[in-house]
Design a protein around this motif. Sequence first.
Motif, mmCIF file in Angstrom:
data_model
loop_
_atom_site.group_PDB
_atom_site.id
_atom_site.type_symbol
_atom_site.label_atom_id
_atom_site.label_comp_id
_atom_site.label_asym_id
_atom_site.label_seq_id
_atom_site.Cartn_x
_atom_site.Cartn_y
_atom_site.Cartn_z
ATOM 1 N N ILE A 101 0.836 -1.201 0.000
ATOM 2 C CA ILE A 101 0.000 0.000 0.000
ATOM 3 C C ILE A 101 0.872 1.253 0.000
ATOM 4 C CG2 ILE A 101 -1.617 1.363 1.373
ATOM 5 C CD1 ILE A 101 -2.951 -1.307 2.164
ATOM 6 N N ASN A 102 1.909 1.286 0.832
ATOM 7 C CA ASN A 102 2.777 2.467 0.892
ATOM 8 C C ASN A 102 3.453 2.735 -0.444
ATOM 9 O OD1 ASN A 102 2.193 3.105 3.518
ATOM 10 N ND2 ASN A 102 4.047 2.200 4.363
ATOM 11 N N GLU A 103 4.018 1.711 -1.057
ATOM 12 C CA GLU A 103 4.693 1.913 -2.348
ATOM 13 C C GLU A 103 3.692 2.277 -3.439
ATOM 14 O OE1 GLU A 103 7.997 2.221 -2.723
ATOM 15 O OE2 GLU A 103 8.008 1.995 -0.552
ATOM 16 N N GLY A 104 2.534 1.641 -3.411
ATOM 17 C CA GLY A 104 1.489 1.981 -4.381
ATOM 18 C C GLY A 104 1.001 3.404 -4.194
ATOM 19 N N ALA A 105 0.827 3.815 -2.945
ATOM 20 C CA ALA A 105 0.375 5.179 -2.648
ATOM 21 C C ALA A 105 1.405 6.195 -3.130
ATOM 22 C CB ALA A 105 0.112 5.344 -1.158
ATOM 23 N N LYS A 106 2.669 5.901 -2.900
ATOM 24 C CA LYS A 106 3.742 6.806 -3.321
ATOM 25 C C LYS A 106 3.700 7.019 -4.835
ATOM 26 C CE LYS A 106 8.751 7.285 -2.813
ATOM 27 N NZ LYS A 106 9.949 6.636 -2.256
ATOM 28 N N GLU A 107 3.563 5.947 -5.581
ATOM 29 C CA GLU A 107 3.511 6.053 -7.050
ATOM 30 C C GLU A 107 2.233 6.765 -7.502
ATOM 31 O OE1 GLU A 107 6.114 5.517 -9.012
ATOM 32 O OE2 GLU A 107 7.109 5.100 -7.112
ATOM 33 N N TRP A 108 1.110 6.470 -6.846
ATOM 34 C CA TRP A 108 -0.170 7.107 -7.174
ATOM 35 C C TRP A 108 -0.071 8.614 -6.954
ATOM 36 C CZ3 TRP A 108 -3.929 10.024 -4.801
ATOM 37 C CH2 TRP A 108 -5.205 10.025 -5.362
ATOM 38 N N ILE A 109 0.498 9.019 -5.813
ATOM 39 C CA ILE A 109 0.639 10.444 -5.495
ATOM 40 C C ILE A 109 1.538 11.124 -6.515
ATOM 41 C CG2 ILE A 109 1.596 12.076 -3.815
ATOM 42 C CD1 ILE A 109 0.628 10.019 -1.624
ATOM 43 N N LYS A 110 2.670 10.517 -6.828
ATOM 44 C CA LYS A 110 3.582 11.102 -7.829
ATOM 45 C C LYS A 110 2.876 11.297 -9.166
ATOM 46 C CE LYS A 110 8.036 9.130 -6.369
ATOM 47 N NZ LYS A 110 9.078 8.185 -6.818
ATOM 48 N N ALA A 111 2.138 10.285 -9.614
ATOM 49 C CA ALA A 111 1.434 10.364 -10.899
ATOM 50 C C ALA A 111 0.368 11.449 -10.891
ATOM 51 C CB ALA A 111 0.808 9.005 -11.243
ATOM 52 N N HIS A 112 -0.363 11.569 -9.789
ATOM 53 C CA HIS A 112 -1.430 12.571 -9.712
ATOM 54 C C HIS A 112 -0.882 13.989 -9.542
ATOM 55 C CE1 HIS A 112 -3.946 9.035 -9.538
ATOM 56 N NE2 HIS A 112 -4.980 9.818 -9.755
ATOM 57 N N LEU A 113 0.271 14.123 -8.908
ATOM 58 C CA LEU A 113 0.920 15.439 -8.869
ATOM 59 C C LEU A 113 1.417 15.812 -10.266
ATOM 60 C CD1 LEU A 113 2.930 15.178 -5.526
ATOM 61 C CD2 LEU A 113 1.016 16.739 -5.991
ATOM 62 N N ALA A 114 1.965 14.834 -10.973
ATOM 63 C CA ALA A 114 2.502 15.084 -12.321
ATOM 64 C C ALA A 114 1.403 15.478 -13.308
ATOM 65 C CB ALA A 114 3.258 13.860 -12.832
ATOM 66 N N ASP A 115 0.237 14.822 -13.221
ATOM 67 C CA ASP A 115 -0.842 15.169 -14.162
ATOM 68 C C ASP A 115 -1.724 16.308 -13.636
ATOM 69 O OD1 ASP A 115 -2.798 14.119 -12.403
ATOM 70 O OD2 ASP A 115 -3.128 12.319 -13.593
ATOM 71 N N GLU A 116 -1.346 16.856 -12.478
ATOM 72 C CA GLU A 116 -1.998 18.005 -11.848
ATOM 73 C C GLU A 116 -3.434 17.741 -11.394
ATOM 74 O OE1 GLU A 116 -1.316 21.376 -14.434
ATOM 75 O OE2 GLU A 116 0.782 21.470 -13.819
ATOM 76 N N SER A 117 -3.790 16.462 -11.232
ATOM 77 C CA SER A 117 -5.084 16.182 -10.610
ATOM 78 C C SER A 117 -4.973 16.352 -9.094
ATOM 79 C CB SER A 117 -5.597 14.797 -10.992
ATOM 80 O OG SER A 117 -4.687 13.789 -10.620
ATOM 81 N N LEU A 118 -3.741 16.401 -8.585
ATOM 82 C CA LEU A 118 -3.460 16.824 -7.210
ATOM 83 C C LEU A 118 -2.609 18.081 -7.283
ATOM 84 C CD1 LEU A 118 -2.373 13.640 -5.176
ATOM 85 C CD2 LEU A 118 -4.508 14.910 -4.979
ATOM 86 N N ASP A 119 -2.986 19.100 -6.499
ATOM 87 C CA ASP A 119 -2.157 20.302 -6.403
ATOM 88 C C ASP A 119 -1.025 20.091 -5.412
ATOM 89 O OD1 ASP A 119 -3.614 21.797 -8.202
ATOM 90 O OD2 ASP A 119 -4.766 22.862 -6.677
ATOM 91 N N CYS A 120 -1.342 19.411 -4.311
ATOM 92 C CA CYS A 120 -0.348 19.161 -3.270
ATOM 93 C C CYS A 120 -0.831 17.991 -2.428
ATOM 94 C CB CYS A 120 -0.141 20.396 -2.401
ATOM 95 S SG CYS A 120 -1.646 20.962 -1.577
ATOM 96 N N CYS A 121 0.114 17.416 -1.701
ATOM 97 C CA CYS A 121 -0.206 16.299 -0.826
ATOM 98 C C CYS A 121 0.751 16.372 0.358
ATOM 99 C CB CYS A 121 -0.036 14.991 -1.585
ATOM 100 S SG CYS A 121 -0.738 13.573 -0.742
ATOM 101 N N TYR A 122 0.209 16.300 1.568
ATOM 102 C CA TYR A 122 1.017 16.452 2.778
ATOM 103 C C TYR A 122 0.775 15.315 3.753
ATOM 104 C CZ TYR A 122 1.777 21.241 1.264
ATOM 105 O OH TYR A 122 2.133 22.352 0.550
ATOM 106 N N ASN A 123 1.805 14.975 4.488
ATOM 107 C CA ASN A 123 1.688 14.076 5.625
ATOM 108 C C ASN A 123 1.175 14.902 6.809
ATOM 109 O OD1 ASN A 123 2.369 11.527 7.103
ATOM 110 N ND2 ASN A 123 3.624 12.966 8.241
#
Length: 104
Positions: free
Chosen positions: A15-37
């Motif tokens: 889950i952690n590795e999948g989440a990391k890749e998902w977050i990176k992809a969504h930041l790259a395609d700008e469907s996420l503006d930011c993501c914080y712990n």
Amino acid sequence: FKPGISPDPKMVLAINEGAKEWIKAHLADESLDCCYNVLPNATGYYGMAVSNASSLEELNASLLSYPGYFVSDFEVYPMSDVMKVIDDTSAATRKMMEMMGKQM
């Protein structure tokens, strides 16, 4: 992960590795503006993000694709451009004032 449930370490890593890749992809395609712990706290929140979606259905589809979806709880708060809201509120107030002036 839910309190009191001992998660399988292999599942945690997946889950952690999948989440990391998902977050990176969504930041790259700008469907996420930011993501914080979020540091550990009484609410149990682990993180927060600002997401972009054209509809609730689009947002739901995005959340469903998150690798940790089934072990996560989400709170969604719609946000909008503050300057646009202020301008729209002022325009509506002016219109109401004009209508009230005609009624008096």
